[in-house]
Structure formats: C-alpha cells, structure tokens
Scaffold this motif. Structure first.
Motif, PDB file in Angstrom:
ATOM      1  N   PHE A   1      57.145  54.502  36.966  1.00 42.49           N
ATOM      2  CA  PHE A   1      57.959  55.693  36.775  1.00 42.49           C
ATOM      3  C   PHE A   1      57.245  56.896  36.182  1.00 42.49           C
ATOM      4  N   VAL A   2      56.119  56.685  35.509  1.00 38.32           N
ATOM      5  CA  VAL A   2      55.503  57.791  34.776  1.00 38.32           C
ATOM      6  C   VAL A   2      54.197  58.253  35.420  1.00 38.32           C
ATOM      7  N   TYR A   3      53.237  57.354  35.531  1.00 35.67           N
ATOM      8  CA  TYR A   3      51.926  57.713  36.071  1.00 35.67           C
ATOM      9  C   TYR A   3      51.517  56.748  37.178  1.00 35.67           C
ATOM     10  N   PRO A   4      52.133  56.831  38.354  1.00 35.22           N
ATOM     11  CA  PRO A   4      51.807  55.877  39.424  1.00 35.22           C
ATOM     12  C   PRO A   4      50.367  55.980  39.930  1.00 35.22           C
ATOM     13  N   ALA A   5      49.722  57.108  39.741  1.00 36.00           N
ATOM     14  CA  ALA A   5      48.344  57.262  40.220  1.00 36.00           C
ATOM     15  C   ALA A   5      47.327  56.628  39.263  1.00 36.00           C
ATOM     16  N   ALA A   6      47.783  56.167  38.113  1.00 32.11           N
ATOM     17  CA  ALA A   6      46.862  55.598  37.122  1.00 32.11           C
ATOM     18  C   ALA A   6      46.761  54.077  37.244  1.00 32.11           C
ATOM     19  N   TYR A   7      46.947  53.567  38.449  1.00 33.72           N
ATOM     20  CA  TYR A   7      46.933  52.111  38.646  1.00 33.72           C
ATOM     21  C   TYR A   7      45.626  51.435  38.231  1.00 33.72           C
ATOM     22  N   PRO A   8      44.450  52.067  38.318  1.00 35.93           N
ATOM     23  CA  PRO A   8      43.252  51.343  37.844  1.00 35.93           C
ATOM     24  C   PRO A   8      43.331  51.033  36.341  1.00 35.93           C
ATOM     25  N   THR A   9      43.782  51.984  35.562  1.00 39.02           N
ATOM     26  CA  THR A   9      43.926  51.768  34.121  1.00 39.02           C
ATOM     27  C   THR A   9      44.997  50.732  33.837  1.00 39.02           C
ATOM     28  N   HIS A  10      46.138  50.899  34.482  1.00 38.98           N
ATOM     29  CA  HIS A  10      47.245  49.972  34.239  1.00 38.98           C
ATOM     30  C   HIS A  10      46.923  48.563  34.729  1.00 38.98           C
ATOM     31  N   GLY A  11      46.118  48.466  35.767  1.00 35.76           N
ATOM     32  CA  GLY A  11      45.694  47.159  36.253  1.00 35.76           C
ATOM     33  C   GLY A  11      44.846  46.425  35.220  1.00 35.76           C
ATOM     34  N   VAL A  12      43.980  47.160  34.542  1.00 39.52           N
ATOM     35  CA  VAL A  12      43.161  46.551  33.483  1.00 39.52           C
ATOM     36  C   VAL A  12      44.059  46.097  32.338  1.00 39.52           C
ATOM     37  N   TRP A  13      45.005  46.948  31.941  1.00 42.21           N
ATOM     38  CA  TRP A  13      45.937  46.560  30.877  1.00 42.21           C
ATOM     39  C   TRP A  13      46.687  45.299  31.283  1.00 42.21           C
ATOM     40  N   ALA A  14      47.197  45.291  32.511  1.00 36.02           N
ATOM     41  CA  ALA A  14      47.974  44.142  32.991  1.00 36.02           C
ATOM     42  C   ALA A  14      47.123  42.874  33.004  1.00 36.02           C
ATOM     43  N   ALA A  15      45.860  42.988  33.395  1.00 34.54           N
ATOM     44  CA  ALA A  15      44.984  41.814  33.439  1.00 34.54           C
ATOM     45  C   ALA A  15      44.795  41.218  32.042  1.00 34.54           C
ATOM     46  N   VAL A  16      44.563  42.068  31.045  1.00 32.90           N
ATOM     47  CA  VAL A  16      44.390  41.579  29.674  1.00 32.90           C
ATOM     48  C   VAL A  16      45.690  40.947  29.180  1.00 32.90           C
ATOM     49  N   LEU A  17      46.806  41.600  29.428  1.00 29.68           N
ATOM     50  CA  LEU A  17      48.098  41.077  28.969  1.00 29.68           C
ATOM     51  C   LEU A  17      48.457  39.776  29.673  1.00 29.68           C
ATOM     52  N   LEU A  18      48.160  39.677  30.954  1.00 32.89           N
ATOM     53  CA  LEU A  18      48.403  38.427  31.676  1.00 32.89           C
ATOM     54  C   LEU A  18      47.527  37.303  31.138  1.00 32.89           C
ATOM     55  N   TRP A  19      46.274  37.602  30.814  1.00 27.72           N
ATOM     56  CA  TRP A  19      45.392  36.601  30.211  1.00 27.72           C
ATOM     57  C   TRP A  19      46.045  36.053  28.936  1.00 27.72           C
ATOM     58  N   LEU A  20      46.536  36.959  28.078  1.00 25.79           N
ATOM     59  CA  LEU A  20      47.149  36.530  26.827  1.00 25.79           C
ATOM     60  C   LEU A  20      48.437  35.741  27.063  1.00 25.79           C
ATOM     61  N   LEU A  21      49.196  36.132  28.081  1.00 29.04           N
ATOM     62  CA  LEU A  21      50.402  35.383  28.424  1.00 29.04           C
ATOM     63  C   LEU A  21      50.062  33.958  28.858  1.00 29.04           C
ATOM     64  N   VAL A  22      49.062  33.829  29.691  1.00 33.42           N
ATOM     65  CA  VAL A  22      48.709  32.525  30.257  1.00 33.42           C
ATOM     66  C   VAL A  22      47.918  31.662  29.274  1.00 33.42           C
ATOM     67  N   ARG A  23      46.929  32.228  28.609  1.00 32.43           N
ATOM     68  CA  ARG A  23      46.007  31.439  27.787  1.00 32.43           C
ATOM     69  C   ARG A  23      46.364  31.433  26.304  1.00 32.43           C
ATOM     70  N   GLY A  24      47.165  32.394  25.854  1.00 28.01           N
ATOM     71  CA  GLY A  24      47.533  32.440  24.448  1.00 28.01           C
ATOM     72  C   GLY A  24      46.541  33.213  23.610  1.00 28.01           C
ATOM     73  N   PRO A  25      46.773  33.228  22.288  1.00 28.20           N
ATOM     74  CA  PRO A  25      46.011  34.098  21.398  1.00 28.20           C
ATOM     75  C   PRO A  25      44.655  33.573  20.962  1.00 28.20           C
ATOM     76  N   GLY A  26      44.385  32.296  21.180  1.00 26.14           N
ATOM     77  CA  GLY A  26      43.144  31.709  20.682  1.00 26.14           C
ATOM     78  C   GLY A  26      43.338  31.142  19.290  1.00 26.14           C
ATOM     79  N   VAL A  27      42.267  30.635  18.717  1.00 25.49           N
ATOM     80  CA  VAL A  27      42.379  29.936  17.437  1.00 25.49           C
ATOM     81  C   VAL A  27      42.535  30.872  16.243  1.00 25.49           C
ATOM     82  N   VAL A  28      42.058  32.096  16.348  1.00 22.96           N
ATOM     83  CA  VAL A  28      42.177  33.046  15.240  1.00 22.96           C
ATOM     84  C   VAL A  28      43.518  33.773  15.385  1.00 22.96           C
ATOM     85  N   SER A  29      44.585  33.074  14.997  1.00 24.74           N
ATOM     86  CA  SER A  29      45.920  33.646  15.168  1.00 24.74           C
ATOM     87  C   SER A  29      46.927  32.940  14.275  1.00 24.74           C
TER      88      SER A  29
END
Length: 179
Positions: free
Chosen positions: A133-161
């Motif tokens: 809805f806001v910045y549809p042309a910024a998909y490369p940036t948002h894709g990187v954000w989504a990849a990091v967030l998906l990693w955390l969703l799937v793998r969790g926070p790690g031992v330092v948490s």
C-alpha cells in the motif's frame, strides 16, 4: 597467433576441494550468530523508523544518543500517514499510532529475543502493508526485510535470547513421566 592456456587435469579437483572446504567453513557459522545479527539488524530498521514518528524520547544505542522523556506522537507522523502513506481502512491518526507502537515494541522484543516469532510475524505483516500500500516499488528492500523475518519465524531467535532461557526453565519445571 592465438595462445591457448593449457588446463591441468588437476584444476577440476582443486576447485571442487576448495569449494567443499569453503562450504564446510561456512557450515560452522553458528545459526545463533546469524539469528542475533538478523534480530539486531531488522530491529534497527524498524526502531529507527519509529523514532522519526515520536518526540520526547530518543534512543540510538549504536550512535550512543539518548534523550529520555515522555514519548508522544509527532504531528508530522500523522501528516505522513494522511498525505503520503494513505492507508485504506484506517484513519491517519490510528495508523500512525499503531505503526509507531509496532515500530518500538516489536523491535524491542526482537532485541531481547522475547516472543521472537510473534514479533517477527508482526513486523512481517507491517512489511507486507508497506510493500502493498505504501511503497510498492521498494520490493528489493522489503524482500530483504521479509527474508530476515521469515528466517526468525522459521528458525527462532537462537540461544542468546529470553525465549531460549524461558524454554529451558519451563523444561526444567515440568516433571518427566516414565513411559
């Protein structure tokens, strides 16, 4: 006269060996280090955005800049949601308030590793809203954000948490039943 470089029969195995050694070395990087870097980095992106929407409180641990006080939504934040973001369904005032809370609370949770998957999901939803809805042309940036967030969703926070600490305490307090 064209010169041709002679290839040694050992070139192929050497490259394969070097490639295998590099893969093995990268495979020894602890996932907890990757998770911690991901948590800190994506939290910083959203926290810094949230800081632009408030007055009275400023915390930047990297720059060492701290201003403590009662935070309040800035007038420019509401203007931003009204004039630039123009989200459907929500009023600019409510959207600015929800986004500002989300951009502070969810990154803080990520940094602590507390409710990491919940916080990552919340930020992933925010990323989707921004992308759609806001910045549809910024998909490369948002894709990187989504990849990091998906990693955390799937793998969790790690031992330092705090999530890991809490899980260990829960496991220790639950009596084991013999089978």
């Amino acid at each position: 006269m064209a010169t041709q470089t002679a290839r040694s029969p050992d070139d192929g195995p050497w490259i394969r060996h070097a490639s295998a050694a590099a893969r093995a070395a990268m495979g020894r990087i602890p996932e907890s280090v990757i998770a911690l870097l991901g948590r800190f980095s994506i939290a910083a992106v959203f926290w810094k955005s949230g800081q632009t929407k408030i007055e009275g409180l400023s915390i930047d641990i990297v720059a060492g800049a701290f201003e403590f006080g009662a935070p309040r939504l800035s007038a420019s934040a509401v203007d931003l949601f009204r004039d630039e973001y123009r989200l459907p369904v929500l009023s600019p005032e409510l959207a600015a308030l929800l986004a500002t809370w989300g951009e502070h609370l969810l990154p803080a949770m990520l940094l602590l590793g507390l409710g990491t998957r919940f916080a990552a999901l919340g930020l992933l939803v925010m990323t989707g809203v921004i992308q759609l809805f806001v910045y549809p042309a910024a998909y490369p940036t948002h894709g990187v954000w989504a990849a990091v967030l998906l990693w955390l969703l799937v793998r969790g926070p790690g031992v330092v948490s705090l999530d890991r600490l809490w899980a260990r305490r829960l496991r220790g307090s639950i009596p084991h039943r013999p089978r």
